[in-house]
Design a protein around this motif. Structure first.
Motif, short mmCIF file in Angstrom:
data_model
loop_
_atom_site.label_atom_id
_atom_site.label_comp_id
_atom_site.label_asym_id
_atom_site.label_seq_id
_atom_site.Cartn_x
_atom_site.Cartn_y
_atom_site.Cartn_z
N GLY A 31 -15.41 41.25 -5.73
CA GLY A 31 -14.68 41.06 -4.48
C GLY A 31 -13.62 42.13 -4.26
O GLY A 31 -13.46 42.64 -3.14
N PHE A 34 -15.42 45.38 -3.41
CA PHE A 34 -15.96 45.29 -2.06
C PHE A 34 -14.85 45.45 -1.02
O PHE A 34 -15.01 46.14 -0.01
CB PHE A 34 -16.69 43.95 -1.88
CG PHE A 34 -17.38 43.81 -0.56
CD1 PHE A 34 -18.62 44.39 -0.35
CD2 PHE A 34 -16.80 43.09 0.47
CE1 PHE A 34 -19.27 44.26 0.88
CE2 PHE A 34 -17.44 42.94 1.69
CZ PHE A 34 -18.68 43.52 1.89
N SER A 51 -17.25 42.44 8.13
CA SER A 51 -17.84 42.28 6.80
C SER A 51 -18.03 40.80 6.50
O SER A 51 -17.38 39.94 7.08
CB SER A 51 -16.94 42.92 5.73
OG SER A 51 -15.70 42.24 5.63
N ARG A 53 -18.83 38.42 2.88
CA ARG A 53 -18.86 38.53 1.42
C ARG A 53 -19.17 37.21 0.76
O ARG A 53 -19.11 36.18 1.39
CB ARG A 53 -17.54 39.09 0.91
CG ARG A 53 -16.36 38.21 1.22
CD ARG A 53 -15.05 38.70 0.67
NE ARG A 53 -14.59 39.87 1.38
CZ ARG A 53 -13.90 40.85 0.83
NH1 ARG A 53 -13.57 40.81 -0.43
NH2 ARG A 53 -13.53 41.88 1.52
N ASP A 54 -19.51 37.32 -0.52
CA ASP A 54 -19.79 36.17 -1.36
C ASP A 54 -20.93 35.33 -0.79
O ASP A 54 -20.85 34.11 -0.69
CB ASP A 54 -18.52 35.32 -1.53
CG ASP A 54 -18.52 34.58 -2.86
OD1 ASP A 54 -19.36 34.90 -3.73
OD2 ASP A 54 -17.68 33.67 -3.01
N TYR A 61 -24.21 40.44 -2.56
CA TYR A 61 -22.82 39.97 -2.53
C TYR A 61 -22.29 39.94 -1.10
O TYR A 61 -21.70 38.97 -0.66
CB TYR A 61 -21.92 40.85 -3.39
CG TYR A 61 -20.47 40.45 -3.23
CD1 TYR A 61 -19.99 39.31 -3.86
CD2 TYR A 61 -19.62 41.15 -2.39
CE1 TYR A 61 -18.69 38.89 -3.67
CE2 TYR A 61 -18.32 40.73 -2.19
CZ TYR A 61 -17.86 39.60 -2.83
OH TYR A 61 -16.56 39.19 -2.63
N GLY A 62 -22.50 41.06 -0.38
CA GLY A 62 -21.96 41.12 0.98
C GLY A 62 -22.42 42.34 1.73
O GLY A 62 -23.14 43.19 1.21
#
Length: 162
Positions: A31, A34, A51, A53-54, A61-62
């Protein structure tokens, strides 16, 4: 890296016991890295970048989306980041929308300068950029992916929903 080296890396990262993330996956570190990528691309292109993410139930991931209006060719750039070994993919508009990014004067082509800017940001942050053409090739590894898709690809393995 050459295509041979990239394929060797994909095979090395391919653990059939861990489809969604690698054994040494560190969510917090991924994270942070990123977030650094998003900030770098926003600075490089001078615009806010959307964006996500996760991503759940996925080996991705993203994604970071550089808006079309910030690019020379007027094509949105999408950068996908995997939960495996800092793998990344750069594509025009969306993964699979156009195969490849460098076909001059063709729909979906990206400006070489824009592409170089993205690739430099990825390299500076320790990501390994894998060409879309290689990721879209047939998957030939030990993981059982047939029940996810009729034609598994390396993209399915390292960026797809599992």
């Amino acid at each position: 890296m050459s295509e041979t080296e990239l394929l060797a890396l994909l095979r090395e990262l391919d653990d059939p016991e861990r489809l969604e993330r690698s054994l040494h996956y560190d969510r917090a570190a991924t994270g942070l890295k990123f977030g650094g990528l998003v900030r770098q691309l926003e600075a490089d292109f001078g615009v806010p970048c959307e964006s996500e993410r996760d991503t759940q139930e996925s080996s991705e991931y993203g994604r970071v989306r550089i808006p079309a209006e910030a690019t020379v060719c007027g094509t949105r750039i999408v950068v996908c980041v995997s939960k495996f070994g800092s793998l990344a993919e750069v594509c025009a508009d969306n993964p699979g929308a156009f195969l490849g990014t460098e076909e001059a004067h063709e729909e979906g082509a990206l400006d070489l300068g824009d592409l170089a800017t993205v690739e430099r940001a990825l390299a500076d942050l320790g990501y390994v950029s894998v060409p879309e053409e290689l990721l879209e090739s047939d998957y030939k590894g030990p993981s059982a992916l047939e029940h996810f898709t009729a034609r598994p690809t390396w993209w399915t393995r390292f960026f797809g929903l599992l």
